[in-house]
Write an enzyme that holds these catalytic residues in place. Structure first.
Site, PDB file in Angstrom:
ATOM      1  CD  GLU A  33       2.278  -2.815   3.591  1.00 53.42           C
ATOM      2  OE1 GLU A  33       1.857  -3.369   4.195  1.00 53.42           O
ATOM      3  OE2 GLU A  33       1.773  -2.750   2.202  1.00 53.42           O
ATOM      4  CG  ASP A  54      -6.487  -8.485   3.242  1.00 56.41           C
ATOM      5  OD1 ASP A  54      -5.258  -8.498   3.078  1.00 56.41           O
ATOM      6  OD2 ASP A  54      -7.068  -8.482   4.028  1.00 56.41           O
ATOM      7  CG  ASN A  72      -0.296  -0.008   2.501  1.00 56.27           C
ATOM      8  OD1 ASN A  72       0.625   0.381   2.613  1.00 56.27           O
ATOM      9  ND2 ASN A  72      -1.094  -0.785   3.332  1.00 56.27           N
ATOM     10  NE  ARG A  73      -1.227   7.439  -0.514  1.00 53.92           N
ATOM     11  CZ  ARG A  73      -1.534   8.090  -1.700  1.00 53.92           C
ATOM     12  NH1 ARG A  73      -0.760   8.924  -2.083  1.00 53.92           N
ATOM     13  NH2 ARG A  73      -2.679   8.122  -2.274  1.00 53.92           N
TER      14      ARG A  73
END
Length: 319
Positions: free
Chosen positions: A203, A264, A200-201
């Site tokens: 991470e 997910d 995601n952004r």
């Protein structure tokens, strides 16, 4: 996309072979849906929904819901062990679990009209022998799998090269491998040859630095040979190739609902699309549609019917 851009991979194994869903930090997920969250006060709430969770488990649930065979591989320990196993059995999701001394964590999602508040326990460290037993299961199951997925947070003291090791196991068995993790583990997985990753952004920027997710995704993709799918919350999703070519996908409107589990669902969609040999454009569109469909579901690990959303996805090449 041009025909050169819309590359695909060959379908993997037969359609009855499972997608392996490795979950290193599983949890019992508890979800409460209430009208309002008032900090510092007591709440009388409806009975919460509780079930086996963790990102890899949620991926397997979505795949199972979409009639795609999946197997959960995870370490489980402590008093929630029986509940975890019972819930997977009741859900009809096959599993290969190793019992560990560390207690499996719990997560709590509090859903209100104003948004969702998540309380996620870190999880407890597991011993070196348990990590080896977990990898032994991955080695044993991978040759008969369509795709290998390793996703979710990692417990404390996880071996530094764990995700890269999963990638190498899959590559040695000639199976596609998809990783959803952050930090150094993400960089090492890309460098080891992951077929795709989906940070995601947060991470992505945490792993690569900077403030521009597109730039960070390009720098990450350049470390390996696979595709970087970067989820940007309500702003959609990026797909970036090692040569820097990139595409952006987004739904035509922002949906109200519970975003927990949207990432997910995207992982599940990409894994299924890769297993089918779908083009990159199809992988990106399906991931965006399933992610949006998860927002409309009550709990992580479920999605609403994505078919009605698929035609509302716009994919734009980025120069």
């Amino acid at each position: 996309m041009t025909s050169a851009d819309a590359r695909s991979v060959a379908p993997t194994a037969d359609a009855t072979a499972p997608i392996l869903c490795v979950t290193t930090n599983p949890a019992i997920d508890i979800t409460y849906t209430i009208d309002e969250l008032r900090i510092g006060t007591s709440h009388r709430v409806p009975t919460g929904l509780a079930r086996a969770g963790g990102k890899g488990v949620n991926v397997a649930r979505v795949l199972h819901q979409q009639h795609e065979p999946a197997i959960v591989i995870a370490p489980i320990g402590g008093p929630v062990h029986a509940l975890f196993v019972h819930d997977l059995d009741r859900s009809g999701i096959p599993h290969r679990l190793i019992e560990v001394d560390a207690h499996t964590r719990r997560t709590t999602a509090i859903v209100t009209p104003a948004g969702t508040t998540n309380l996620n326990e870190h999880g407890a460290a597991i011993d070196a022998a348990s990590w080896e037993r977990l990898l032994d299961i991955v080695r044993a199951e991978t040759p008969g799998a369509r795709v290998v997925v390793s996703s979710g947070s990692l417990p404390p003291e996880t071996p530094g090269g764990f995700c890269a090791t999963v990638v190498r196991i899959a590559r040695e068995a000639d199976r596609p491998v998809l990783i959803d993790v952050g930090g150094e583990q993400l960089r090492l997985a890309v460098a080891a040859g992951a077929t795709a990753v989906k940070p995601n952004r947060h991470e992505l920027l945490d792993a690569m630095g900077g403030t521009d997710p597109l730039d960070a995704a390009r720098r990450l993709a350049a470390l390996g040979t696979g595709t970087v799918f970067a989820s940007l919350d309500v702003e959609g999703m990026l797909a970036v190739l090692p040569d820097g070519r990139a595409w952006h996908a987004a739904l035509d409107e922002v949906l109200d609902g519970n975003p927990t589990g949207a990432g997910d669902a995207a992982i599940a969609a990409i894994a299924q699309a890769i297993a089918e040999g779908a083009t990159l454009e199809e992988q990106l569109a399906r991931a965006t549609a399933w992610s949006a469909a998860a927002v409309l579901a009550a709990q992580a690990g479920s999605i609403a019917d994505p078919d009605g959303l698929s035609g509302r996805i716009r994919i734009t090449p980025i120069g």
